[in-house]
Design an enzyme around this catalytic site. Structure first.
Site, PDB file in Angstrom:
ATOM      1  N   GLU A   1      25.945  10.096 -13.190  1.00  0.00           N
ATOM      2  CA  GLU A   1      24.766   9.244 -13.265  1.00  0.00           C
ATOM      3  C   GLU A   1      23.566  10.014 -12.731  1.00  0.00           C
ATOM      4  O   GLU A   1      22.448   9.838 -13.185  1.00  0.00           O
ATOM      5  CB  GLU A   1      24.995   7.977 -12.428  1.00  0.00           C
ATOM      6  CG  GLU A   1      23.938   6.929 -12.651  1.00  0.00           C
ATOM      7  CD  GLU A   1      23.731   6.012 -11.476  1.00  0.00           C
ATOM      8  OE1 GLU A   1      23.325   6.497 -10.393  1.00  0.00           O
ATOM      9  OE2 GLU A   1      23.952   4.818 -11.629  1.00  0.00           O
TER      10      GLU A   1
ATOM     11  N   SER B   1      25.586   6.035  -6.528  1.00  0.00           N
ATOM     12  CA  SER B   1      26.717   6.257  -7.431  1.00  0.00           C
ATOM     13  C   SER B   1      26.540   7.615  -8.109  1.00  0.00           C
ATOM     14  O   SER B   1      25.514   7.860  -8.732  1.00  0.00           O
ATOM     15  CB  SER B   1      26.759   5.196  -8.525  1.00  0.00           C
ATOM     16  OG  SER B   1      26.871   3.923  -7.965  1.00  0.00           O
TER      17      SER B   1
ATOM     18  N   ARG C   1      21.736   1.869 -17.036  1.00  0.00           N
ATOM     19  CA  ARG C   1      21.352   3.170 -16.441  1.00  0.00           C
ATOM     20  C   ARG C   1      20.728   4.104 -17.486  1.00  0.00           C
ATOM     21  O   ARG C   1      21.025   5.307 -17.524  1.00  0.00           O
ATOM     22  CB  ARG C   1      22.569   3.869 -15.815  1.00  0.00           C
ATOM     23  CG  ARG C   1      23.184   3.138 -14.653  1.00  0.00           C
ATOM     24  CD  ARG C   1      22.220   3.048 -13.474  1.00  0.00           C
ATOM     25  NE  ARG C   1      22.893   2.574 -12.271  1.00  0.00           N
ATOM     26  CZ  ARG C   1      23.060   1.298 -11.952  1.00  0.00           C
ATOM     27  NH1 ARG C   1      22.591   0.347 -12.731  1.00  0.00           N
ATOM     28  NH2 ARG C   1      23.652   0.968 -10.827  1.00  0.00           N
TER      29      ARG C   1
END
Ligand code: EPU
Length: 337
Positions: free
Chosen positions: A333, A237, A162
């Site tokens: 995130e 998420s 990520r």
């Protein structure tokens, strides 16, 4: 090019947060993009892609630049390798389906991820055992200050979990205009080891899966667990899965022997944030229209009219409770503005 003032961004962020942009410009070509960049100071701009990885907590007192560049093409076929280029404004999932229709392999595990092609490299999107970096060849980007066009190779992009250079040292400096992928024509490399995919294929008694079967399995798994942003606002998420030291993990495992884990190096372990949040008793928890999804605790949802501030407040409560219970820090995130 479309220009409007005092525009609602509700339709342009998958959380469905109703904030306003002082000015909103949607560009359809790289030339239009450069024209806007020439006329606007970089500090005055707010770049908007698919709006699927952001939480807007206040009106945007800037010019929101919506990257709406469209187009996709097969660039070359060399042996089993196919290079495919897609413009930044293409919807990610529609693009994945298009590659599957051409019988091209590589993107099937990344089916149904919300967002656009151009923002996919920024956070190196990943799901079910595959990350964007595994199929990334290069991307083209325009420098916001100098308007210079530059190609970024996989190495230049510094991908990680990520993570990419576009999120870190080059944050806010480039706008990605297209991405080229290295896909396969036949002899596809099938990635079916992720537990949920294996189960879905076994259930359907598919023992020699094709790329389409994997895509269908991923779509079914996602539909079961993850809310569709068209029906329930969300940004996938909300937190990253924390990577913790082995000693910390051993401490947790003593107390919670059932804790799921994925080793990332001999000294580091990744643990699912969704599990921590659920164990902290917050799965399905709701404060007004801001909530923790009932099937996937890592996903925060907007039941209708939640404000960005309310979602943010909920996320902070989760961070605090997880920290208190497990002594583990959760890091968002999504990008918070
Ligand atoms: N879990 C729980 N409770 C929950 C959610 C998960 O106990 O409410 C447990 C599951 O039982 C499983 C583990 O946590 O043992 C992992 O769950 P899952 O397979 O659903 O994946 P995840 O780690 O929660 C990550 C990505 C997702 C991606 C899936 C599948 C991150 C931050 N998220 O989620 O990506 O789809 O794996 O590969 O890495 C996204 O980034 O927006 C996203 C949806």
């Amino acid at each position: 090019m479309q220009v409007s003032e005092n525009a609602s961004l509700k339709k342009f962020n998958t959380f469905g947060i109703d904030v306003k942009a002082k000015k909103f410009i949607s560009v359809d070509t790289v030339e239009e993009l450069k024209e806007v960049l020439k006329q606007t100071y970089a500090q005055e701009l707010f770049i908007l892609g698919g709006g699927s990885n952001m939480l807007l907590t206040a009106d945007i007192n800037k010019t929101v630049l919506h990257i709406n560049l469209k187009g996709k093409e097969i660039l070359s076929v060399t042996g089993n390798e196919v290079l495919v280029k897609a413009c930044a404004g293409e919807n990610w999932h529609q693009f994945v389906l298009w590659t599957l229709k051409q019988e091209l392999g590589g993107l099937e595990n990344l089916s149904l991820i919300p967002g656009n092609v151009g923002t996919a490299p920024i956070q190196n999107i990943g799901a079910y055992g595959v990350e964007l970096k595994d199929v990334f060849e290069e991307c083209e980007a325009v420098n916001i200050q100098t308007l210079e066009q530059r190609n970024f190779s996989k190495q230049d992009s510094e991908f990680n979990y990520r993570h990419s250079i576009f999120k870190t040292s080059l944050k806010g400096q480039y706008i990605i205009t297209s991405v080229t992928f290295r896909l396969t024509k036949s002899q596809h490399i099938l990635r079916t080891s992720y537990g949920a995919i294996k189960n879905a294929l076994d259930q359907k008694k598919i023992f020699s899966a094709k790329i389409r079967d994997i895509s269908d399995a991923v779509i079914a798994i996602r539909q079961e667990k993850l809310p569709d942003p068209k029906e329930l606002g969300n940004s996938g998420s909300f937190f990253k899965n924390p990577v913790i030291k082995k000693e910390e993990f051993n401490r947790l495992q003593q107390q919670y022997p059932e804790i799921p884990s994925y080793p990332v190096s001999p000294s580091k372990i990744k643990i699912p944030a969704g599990w921590l949040i659920e164990k902290a008793g917050l799965k399905g928890y709701r404060e007004g229209d801001a909530g923790v999804h009932k099937n996937q605790a890592l996903v925060l949802v907007n039941y209708g009219n939640a404000t960005g501030q309310e979602i943010l407040h909920l996320s902070q409560k989760i961070q605090m409770e997880v920290k208190e219970k497990f002594r583990v820090e959760l890091e968002p995130e999504v990008n918070i503005f």
